[in-house]
Design a protein around this motif. Structure first.
Motif, PDB file in Angstrom:
ATOM      1  N   ILE A 277       0.831  -1.206   0.000  1.00  0.00           N
ATOM      2  CA  ILE A 277       0.000   0.000   0.000  1.00  0.00           C
ATOM      3  C   ILE A 277       0.862   1.252   0.000  1.00  0.00           C
ATOM      4  O   ILE A 277       0.680   2.163  -0.801  1.00  0.00           O
ATOM      5  CB  ILE A 277      -0.909   0.030   1.243  1.00  0.00           C
ATOM      6  CG1 ILE A 277      -1.999  -1.006   1.095  1.00  0.00           C
ATOM      7  CG2 ILE A 277      -1.512   1.404   1.432  1.00  0.00           C
ATOM      8  CD1 ILE A 277      -2.919  -1.052   2.262  1.00  0.00           C
TER       9      ILE A 277
ATOM     10  N   LYS B 154      -5.337   9.205   4.451  1.00  0.00           N
ATOM     11  CA  LYS B 154      -6.397   8.291   4.035  1.00  0.00           C
ATOM     12  C   LYS B 154      -7.277   8.023   5.240  1.00  0.00           C
ATOM     13  O   LYS B 154      -6.798   7.549   6.269  1.00  0.00           O
ATOM     14  CB  LYS B 154      -5.798   6.962   3.584  1.00  0.00           C
ATOM     15  CG  LYS B 154      -4.953   7.072   2.345  1.00  0.00           C
ATOM     16  CD  LYS B 154      -5.809   6.870   1.121  1.00  0.00           C
ATOM     17  CE  LYS B 154      -4.920   6.533  -0.068  1.00  0.00           C
ATOM     18  NZ  LYS B 154      -5.729   6.283  -1.270  1.00  0.00           N
TER      19      LYS B 154
ATOM     20  N   SER C 292     -12.765   4.591   5.253  1.00  0.00           N
ATOM     21  CA  SER C 292     -13.170   3.871   4.047  1.00  0.00           C
ATOM     22  C   SER C 292     -12.391   4.308   2.818  1.00  0.00           C
ATOM     23  O   SER C 292     -12.493   3.685   1.764  1.00  0.00           O
ATOM     24  CB  SER C 292     -14.654   4.086   3.814  1.00  0.00           C
ATOM     25  OG  SER C 292     -14.930   5.473   3.841  1.00  0.00           O
ATOM     26  N   GLU C 293     -11.632   5.368   2.926  1.00  0.00           N
ATOM     27  CA  GLU C 293     -10.819   5.756   1.776  1.00  0.00           C
ATOM     28  C   GLU C 293      -9.713   4.751   1.524  1.00  0.00           C
ATOM     29  O   GLU C 293      -9.103   4.729   0.462  1.00  0.00           O
ATOM     30  CB  GLU C 293     -10.209   7.150   2.007  1.00  0.00           C
ATOM     31  CG  GLU C 293     -11.258   8.252   2.046  1.00  0.00           C
ATOM     32  CD  GLU C 293     -10.678   9.597   2.454  1.00  0.00           C
ATOM     33  OE1 GLU C 293     -11.467  10.515   2.715  1.00  0.00           O
ATOM     34  OE2 GLU C 293      -9.438   9.736   2.518  1.00  0.00           O
ATOM     35  N   ASN C 294      -9.440   3.945   2.519  1.00  0.00           N
ATOM     36  CA  ASN C 294      -8.449   2.891   2.319  1.00  0.00           C
ATOM     37  C   ASN C 294      -9.049   1.738   1.528  1.00  0.00           C
ATOM     38  O   ASN C 294     -10.151   1.289   1.818  1.00  0.00           O
ATOM     39  CB  ASN C 294      -7.964   2.361   3.665  1.00  0.00           C
ATOM     40  CG  ASN C 294      -7.083   3.363   4.380  1.00  0.00           C
ATOM     41  OD1 ASN C 294      -6.027   3.726   3.883  1.00  0.00           O
ATOM     42  ND2 ASN C 294      -7.541   3.826   5.541  1.00  0.00           N
ATOM     43  N   LYS C 295      -8.297   1.283   0.577  1.00  0.00           N
ATOM     44  CA  LYS C 295      -8.790   0.171  -0.237  1.00  0.00           C
ATOM     45  C   LYS C 295      -8.940  -1.086   0.606  1.00  0.00           C
ATOM     46  O   LYS C 295      -9.918  -1.798   0.516  1.00  0.00           O
ATOM     47  CB  LYS C 295      -7.802  -0.112  -1.378  1.00  0.00           C
ATOM     48  CG  LYS C 295      -7.593   1.072  -2.301  1.00  0.00           C
ATOM     49  CD  LYS C 295      -8.270   0.898  -3.648  1.00  0.00           C
ATOM     50  CE  LYS C 295      -8.347   2.225  -4.375  1.00  0.00           C
ATOM     51  NZ  LYS C 295      -7.053   2.946  -4.438  1.00  0.00           N
TER      52      LYS C 295
ATOM     53  N   ARG D  62     -10.334  -0.147   7.015  1.00  0.00           N
ATOM     54  CA  ARG D  62     -11.358   0.874   6.829  1.00  0.00           C
ATOM     55  C   ARG D  62     -11.843   1.483   8.142  1.00  0.00           C
ATOM     56  O   ARG D  62     -12.674   2.373   8.139  1.00  0.00           O
ATOM     57  CB  ARG D  62     -12.521   0.339   6.011  1.00  0.00           C
ATOM     58  CG  ARG D  62     -13.320  -0.712   6.683  1.00  0.00           C
ATOM     59  CD  ARG D  62     -14.514  -1.128   5.831  1.00  0.00           C
ATOM     60  NE  ARG D  62     -15.521  -1.696   6.716  1.00  0.00           N
ATOM     61  CZ  ARG D  62     -15.391  -2.870   7.332  1.00  0.00           C
ATOM     62  NH1 ARG D  62     -14.329  -3.620   7.102  1.00  0.00           N
ATOM     63  NH2 ARG D  62     -16.308  -3.332   8.152  1.00  0.00           N
TER      64      ARG D  62
END
Lengths: 355, 355
Positions: free
Chosen positions: A275, A289, A292-295, A300
Motif C-alpha cells: 500500500i 487516508k 473507508s478511503e483505504n482500499k 477501513r
DNA sequence: ATTAGCACTCAGTAAACCGGAGTGCTAATT
DNA sequence: AATTAGCACTCCGGTTTACTGAGTGCTAAT
C-alpha cells in the motif's frame, strides 16, 4: 482525494463541523447540540445548532449512531476537516529538538535510522509508526568490501551511497588466500561502483561471459558471493513498524476480533508495504487516508497519514503513522511532515558525504 | 522450583488431576465431574469423582471459580502436572525438519539467527517467543576490520568468534589515507584478537599510555573509533521478542487493562531481559515458571517456558516462550527444548568454523 | 468404599423496566 | 425569514427481576 468544497457549505456550518470534530476527537462521545452551545461561542441557541447539525447530517458530514444521540463525524466529515486545515501546524520547537536529538544519539547508518524513525513516530503520536525503506534500485553502490574471516568464511560488506550497509557471511567451498581476496575486492569495486544495487546483482549474475580469462575466477567467486549476500528472496524494500502495541488503545476497536484482524494486517507487513509503495509511486507529498478511503477492508476503521521522503529529488520511500479515525489530524500531519523534513535532510547529508 | 510429590497423592488422584488439566487446556471451560466420567475411562461414577475432586481442591491443586462450577487447575496444579511430565515429548520429526530449514534459509549471522529464533518460537507455539542474545563478555573477538568509505567516514566491522557481526559508521574529525587505515587495522587486530569484546573496549579506552610512540596515533584513532562503534549506552545483551501480537489471543486476558499491562511489560524489554538474565545466571537447563511463580506481578497470569543455550560449555543466553497459564506444557517444553538443542548446535558450529 | 438421589447454589442469560440525554417539530418571537 | 422556546418522542444504557441449567455437597442405600 480532495473533495471540492461546496459553496453551500457556508462559513458558519464549516466552523460548526470543525467544532464537532474537535470536540469528538477529544471526548470520543457523540457530540450534542448543548455541548456545542456551552463550550463554543457561536452565539446560537441549541435549537439552531440542532438545525444546522441536521443539515450537516443530510449532507453526509455527520451521522448519528442512533436517534437521540449526538453526532459523530463521518469519513467525509473528517476529510473535509483535514482539507480545511490550511495553515498546517508546525511542530513545537521543543518537539523538533527532541526528534533531532534522538537521531544524533542513534547510529548514522540507514537501518538504525529506519528503526528509530518508526519508533519515534509511534512514540510521539501514540499510534503506530511505519517507515518503508528506500528502494534498492534507487540506491547506488558506494563500496563493496570483502573481509576474510579465516577459514573459508568471508564477510561481504555492501555500502550504498546513502549509508545503507548490508553485511553477510558467506561460506565458500574452498578456502581462499587473503591476498587473492583483496585483489578480487578491488576488481569488483572498480567495475561496480556507482551502479544501482539491483544492477550489481544482475551484472554479476549475468555478464560473466564477457570477462577476460584472468579475471574469470574472480567472477566465479563473485557470483557465488552475490548470490548469497543479496539473498534473492529477501524483498528489497523493508517495512519498519514501531508501536504495534498502541493499537490496543485505539478507541474505535472495542472488540477483540477487530483488534485482532488489524493486528494481523500490521504484522503481515507486506500488505501494508505494498500500500505504501503504491503511495510512493503515485508521487509525492503528504496524504491522509481516512477510514473507508483505504482500499484494504481491514483498514477501513483506521486512518493513515503518510508522506514520501526523498534522496535529492527522487522520492525513495514512505513514512507515516497509522491511527484511529478519531485522530488529532492537525498534530499528526505536522508530525509526519516534520519528521519527513528531517529525514530528507539526513538522507541528503549522507549523499553529500560521499568523497 | 520443583515441588516435592506428596506420598498422599496416590496414583488415581494424579491421573485424575492430569485428566482435568488436559481437559481444561483443551476447552478452557471449568471441568466438571460428568465430563470426566464421559470422556475418560476411570470406571468411576461422577459422585466418586466429585469426592476426589473435592480432595484435590482441599490440597490446593484445583479451584472452583464459584460454587457450582467445575474445577480449574491452580498454579500448584499446573506445577504438579509439569513435574510429572517425566517422558518429555520430542518434537515431531516434521517439526524439527521445518525448524532447521527455516534456519538454513536465513542468514548465518548471529543477529539474524536471534530474530528468526524468536519468530519461530512464536510461530510454532502461537504464543510469544523470546531470545536473549549471548553476552558480550562471553564472546571473543575474531576480527576487527576498518573499511574506508571515502571522505572521513570509516566503517568499523567487529566480528566475534561465534559469528556476531556489528558494524558502525564512524565519522572522523579529519580524513585518513587508506594505507594508514590498513596499517592500523592490522595492529589492532594483532593486539586484540581473541579477547572478549568487553575487554576490547576497555583495552583501547584505558591502556593507551603503555604504547610506543609510533603506534600512538593509531590508538588515539582507535579510541575514537571504539567509543563510537561500541556505543556505550547500548546494552550488551539484547532481547529479541517475536509474536507480541499473539498476546491478544491469550485466553486468560479477558479484559483490556490486563492485556495492556502485559503488552507493556513485553514492550519494555529490559524488565523481561533482566528476568531471563537471572534465569541464566542461576545455571542451566529448562525451567517453567507458572503464574504466581513469577516474581514480576505483571506476569503472574502467564507462564514462561525457558531454557539456557550454550556455546561450547558455557550458558551464554536464554530462549523461551511466554504464554497463558493454560498452556500445552508438554508440547511447549518439547518445542523449547528442541529449539535450544538446534541453537546449541549452530552456535558451536560457528565456533568450530574458526580457522 | 462406592454410588444413587436430591436439595441447593450460583453464573449467565433473557425479559422487563426505567431515566435521561438528545432529537425533531411546532408555534411563538425577533 | 431566521431564531428560539417548549414539548413530545426515541432509544441507549444501566438496573432489576426471573429463570434455567450445570454442577456441587451431602446423605442414605448398596
Amino acid at each position: 482525494m480532495r473533495v471540492l468544497q461546496k459553496e453551500t457549505l457556508e462559513n458558519r456550518k464549516r466552523k460548526l463541523l470543525q467544532a464537532v470534530i474537535y470536540q469528538y476527537v477529544r471526548t470520543a462521545k457523540p457530540v450534542g447540540s448543548h455541548v456545542i452551545v456551552d463550550k463554543y461561542n457561536f452565539g446560537l441557541s441549541s435549537a439552531t445548532v440542532r438545525n444546522l447539525l441536521s443539515d450537516l447530517e443530510k449532507e453526509g458530514f455527520l451521522i448519528q449512531p442512533h436517534t437521540s444521540a449526538g453526532r459523530v463525524p463521518t469519513d467525509k466529515g473528517y476529510r473535509h476537516y483535514v482539507d480545511s486545515l490550511l495553515e498546517i501546524q508546525t511542530l513545537a520547537a521543543g518537539e523538533e529538538e527532541r526528534i533531532r536529538k534522538e537521531y544524533s544519539a542513534r547510529s548514522k547508518e540507514l537501518e538504525g535510522m529506519m528503526i528509530s524513525t518508526s519508533h519515534m513516530l509511534s512514540a510521539m503520536s501514540h499510534y503506530t509508526g511505519m517507515v518503508l525503506s528506500p528502494r534498492l534500485d534507487k540506491t547506488l553502490l558506494r563500496r563493496l568490501q570483502l573481509v576474510s574471516l579465516g577459514g573459508n568464511q568471508i564477510l561481504v560488506v555492501i555500502v550504498s551511497q546513502n549509508g545503507l550497509i548490508r553485511h553477510r557471511v558467506v561460506t565458500l567451498k574452498r578456502p581462499l588466500p587473503s591476498e587473492r581476496l583483496t585483489a578480487i575486492s578491488t576488481i569488483l569495486n572498480d567495475r561496480l561502483k556507482g551502479l544501482p544495487l539491483t544492477e550489481v546483482r544482475t551484472q554479476i549474475l549475468d555478464h560473466i561471459e564477457t570477462v577476460e580469462q584472468e579475471q574469470r575466477d574472480a567472477f566465479t567467486l563473485a557470483r557465488e558471493l552475490v548470490r548469497e549476500a543479496f539473498d534473492l528472496n529477501q524483498p528489497d524494500q523493508e517495512l519498519y513498524v514501531g508501536g504495534k502495541e498502541n493499537i490496543i488503545d485505539f478507541p474505535e476497536l472495542n472488540d477483540f476480533s477487530q483488534l485482532s484482524t488489524l493486528m494481523k494486517v500490521v504484522e503481515e507487513k507486506n500488505l501494508l508495504a505494498s500500500i505504501l509503495e503504491k503511495e510512493m509511486k503515485k508521487g509525492g507529498g503528504l496524504t491522509v487516508k481516512i477510514g473507508s478511503e483505504n482500499k484494504l477492508p481491514q483498514l477501513r476503521r483506521v486512518s493513515l497519514v503518510s508522506s514520501t521522503y526523498k534522496i535529492g529529488e527522487n522520492a525513495v520511500g514512505v513514512l507515516g503513522i497509522l491511527g484511529p479515525r478519531r485522530m488529532e489530524y492537525a498534530r499528526m500531519i505536522a508530525l509526519v511532515e516534520g519528521v519527513t523534513r528531517i529525514v530528507n535532510q539526513m538522507l541528503t547529508r549522507f549523499d553529500a558525504d560521499v568523497e
